[in-house]
Design a protein around this motif. Structure first.
Motif, PDB file in Angstrom:
ATOM      1  N   VAL A 211       0.972  -1.302   0.120  1.00  0.00           N
ATOM      2  CA  VAL A 211      -0.242  -0.125  -0.057  1.00  0.00           C
ATOM      3  C   VAL A 211       0.834   1.258  -0.048  1.00  0.00           C
ATOM      4  O   VAL A 211       1.738   1.637   1.033  1.00  0.00           O
ATOM      5  CB  VAL A 211      -0.955   0.045   1.368  1.00  0.00           C
ATOM      6  N   LYS A 212       1.034   2.470  -1.097  1.00  0.00           N
ATOM      7  CA  LYS A 212       1.505   3.415  -1.516  1.00  0.00           C
ATOM      8  C   LYS A 212       0.887   4.343   0.069  1.00  0.00           C
ATOM      9  O   LYS A 212      -0.373   4.771  -0.136  1.00  0.00           O
ATOM     10  CB  LYS A 212       1.151   4.355  -2.097  1.00  0.00           C
ATOM     11  N   LEU A 213       2.093   5.083   0.812  1.00  0.00           N
ATOM     12  CA  LEU A 213       1.578   5.870   1.277  1.00  0.00           C
ATOM     13  C   LEU A 213       1.740   7.220   0.853  1.00  0.00           C
ATOM     14  O   LEU A 213       1.341   7.747  -0.351  1.00  0.00           O
ATOM     15  CB  LEU A 213       2.951   6.408   3.076  1.00  0.00           C
ATOM     16  N   ASP A 214       0.384   7.810   1.144  1.00  0.00           N
ATOM     17  CA  ASP A 214      -0.354   9.430   1.443  1.00  0.00           C
ATOM     18  C   ASP A 214       1.478  10.369   1.321  1.00  0.00           C
ATOM     19  O   ASP A 214       1.818  11.518   2.353  1.00  0.00           O
ATOM     20  CB  ASP A 214      -1.061  10.052   2.039  1.00  0.00           C
ATOM     21  N   LEU A 215       2.134  10.286   0.431  1.00  0.00           N
ATOM     22  CA  LEU A 215       3.408  11.507   0.754  1.00  0.00           C
ATOM     23  C   LEU A 215       3.537  12.604   0.570  1.00  0.00           C
ATOM     24  O   LEU A 215       3.834  13.665   0.942  1.00  0.00           O
ATOM     25  CB  LEU A 215       4.717  10.937   0.026  1.00  0.00           C
ATOM     26  N   GLU A 216       2.445  12.958  -0.457  1.00  0.00           N
ATOM     27  CA  GLU A 216       2.020  14.342  -0.108  1.00  0.00           C
ATOM     28  C   GLU A 216       1.213  15.264   0.976  1.00  0.00           C
ATOM     29  O   GLU A 216       1.761  16.027   0.980  1.00  0.00           O
ATOM     30  CB  GLU A 216       0.655  14.662  -1.322  1.00  0.00           C
ATOM     31  N   GLY A 217       0.777  14.293   2.038  1.00  0.00           N
ATOM     32  CA  GLY A 217       0.137  14.237   2.674  1.00  0.00           C
ATOM     33  C   GLY A 217       1.042  14.757   4.563  1.00  0.00           C
ATOM     34  O   GLY A 217       1.422  15.683   5.303  1.00  0.00           O
ATOM     35  N   LEU A 218       2.081  14.302   4.196  1.00  0.00           N
ATOM     36  CA  LEU A 218       3.470  14.864   4.665  1.00  0.00           C
ATOM     37  C   LEU A 218       3.814  16.640   5.267  1.00  0.00           C
ATOM     38  O   LEU A 218       4.123  16.996   6.529  1.00  0.00           O
ATOM     39  CB  LEU A 218       5.131  14.202   4.505  1.00  0.00           C
ATOM     40  N   ALA A 219       3.492  17.053   3.948  1.00  0.00           N
ATOM     41  CA  ALA A 219       3.607  18.375   4.425  1.00  0.00           C
ATOM     42  C   ALA A 219       2.726  19.095   4.578  1.00  0.00           C
ATOM     43  O   ALA A 219       3.323  20.144   5.535  1.00  0.00           O
ATOM     44  CB  ALA A 219       3.803  19.058   2.366  1.00  0.00           C
ATOM     45  N   GLY A 220       1.603  17.967   5.599  1.00  0.00           N
ATOM     46  CA  GLY A 220       0.911  19.031   6.256  1.00  0.00           C
ATOM     47  C   GLY A 220       1.079  19.107   7.966  1.00  0.00           C
ATOM     48  O   GLY A 220       1.513  19.536   8.710  1.00  0.00           O
ATOM     49  N   TRP A 221       2.480  18.123   8.432  1.00  0.00           N
ATOM     50  CA  TRP A 221       2.663  18.057   9.767  1.00  0.00           C
ATOM     51  C   TRP A 221       4.414  17.745   9.895  1.00  0.00           C
ATOM     52  O   TRP A 221       4.846  18.318  10.930  1.00  0.00           O
ATOM     53  CB  TRP A 221       2.521  16.436   9.948  1.00  0.00           C
ATOM     54  N   ALA A 222       4.476  17.579   8.757  1.00  0.00           N
ATOM     55  CA  ALA A 222       6.860  17.142   8.637  1.00  0.00           C
ATOM     56  C   ALA A 222       7.587  18.734   8.346  1.00  0.00           C
ATOM     57  O   ALA A 222       6.629  19.353   7.413  1.00  0.00           O
ATOM     58  CB  ALA A 222       6.687  16.168   8.034  1.00  0.00           C
ATOM     59  N   GLU A 223       8.607  18.417   8.470  1.00  0.00           N
ATOM     60  CA  GLU A 223       9.125  18.965   8.519  1.00  0.00           C
ATOM     61  C   GLU A 223       9.743  19.156   6.577  1.00  0.00           C
ATOM     62  O   GLU A 223      10.516  17.564   7.160  1.00  0.00           O
ATOM     63  CB  GLU A 223      10.734  19.843   9.503  1.00  0.00           C
ATOM     64  N   LEU A 224       9.660  19.380   5.955  1.00  0.00           N
ATOM     65  CA  LEU A 224      10.431  19.038   4.289  1.00  0.00           C
ATOM     66  C   LEU A 224      11.632  19.724   3.758  1.00  0.00           C
ATOM     67  O   LEU A 224      11.822  20.950   4.282  1.00  0.00           O
ATOM     68  CB  LEU A 224       9.341  18.511   3.538  1.00  0.00           C
TER      69      LEU A 224
END
Length: 224
Positions: A211-224
């Motif tokens: 199952v592929k994770l929602d990598l775009e959703g990381l921007a909502g909570w992580a420092e990128l």
């Protein structure tokens, strides 16, 4: 600390394939104040989001392991309808991260054995490791256990650093396939919202599928 032990009762009533998620949380003294309060709020939001999703509601099983000067089980694995919301966590002591991860892995192995004995299928287990500092115990054995399980495709791990003092080099030892991520400020609620959606996505798949994770959703909570 509240300790609840849940056996196979849930599995008899509901034989849906399970997603076991172990939240391995740093509750050392440096988490005192707003960080521990926001963490508790985020965990309860995670529970609520799982409860509201039809598929995740039946599939997700969650436990919490905390680590400070020692490692302990806050509550054992249970389905969302049997889980009481977390009223508080107490921040104190040192950062026994190695002991915490080892306990979390032991609980996951134990729950998998219960699934197998009950004839219930399960998805790849998840380990969420959250810390705001550096370990005060030996983490090498625990890190190797995690890396071996990840390499064997028997574990999905999310190492998350909290605040500027989180030891990201140490967290990287627990994450052989992707770099650890640092929480943007105290966005615990945003992280747990993302995590609940990820659990729901897995619960709608077939056990064994990738199952592929929602990598775009990381921007909502992580420092990128």
């Amino acid at each position: 600390m509240v300790r609840l032990s849940i056996g196979a009762d849930d599995l008899v009533d509901n034989p849906t394939p399970r997603v076991p998620v172990s939240l391995c949380l740093d509750t050392s003294s440096s988490m005192n104040g707003t960080p521990i309060q926001e963490l508790v709020r985020g965990v309860n939001l995670f529970y609520d989001a799982i409860d509201e999703d039809e598929d995740a509601h039946d599939s997700a099983e969650i436990n919490i392991v905390e680590f400070n000067s020692n490692a302990g089980l806050v509550h054992d694995f249970a389905s969302i309808e049997r889980l009481q919301r977390v009223t508080s966590l107490t921040a104190n002591g040192a950062t026994s991260m190695g002991a915490g991860v080892n306990l979390a892995l032991d609980t996951l192995e134990g729950r998998k054995a219960t699934y197998s004995a009950s004839g219930v299928l399960y998805y790849q287990p998840w380990l969420v490791l959250m810390t705001d500092g550096a370990p005060t115990d030996d983490i090498n054995g625990a890190a190797k256990r995690v890396a071996d399980l990840v390499d064997a495709k028997k574990l999905t791990v999310f190492p998350i650093g909290i605040g500027p003092n989180a030891d990201m080099r140490t967290l990287a030892k627990f994450s052989p396939n992707r770099p650890p991520l640092r929480l943007d400020g105290l966005k615990f609620q945003e992280f747990f919202e993302w995590l609940s959606k990820s659990v729901a996505r897995v619960s709608r798949s077939t056990p064994g599928d990738t199952v592929k994770l929602d990598l775009e959703g990381l921007a909502g909570w992580a420092e990128l």
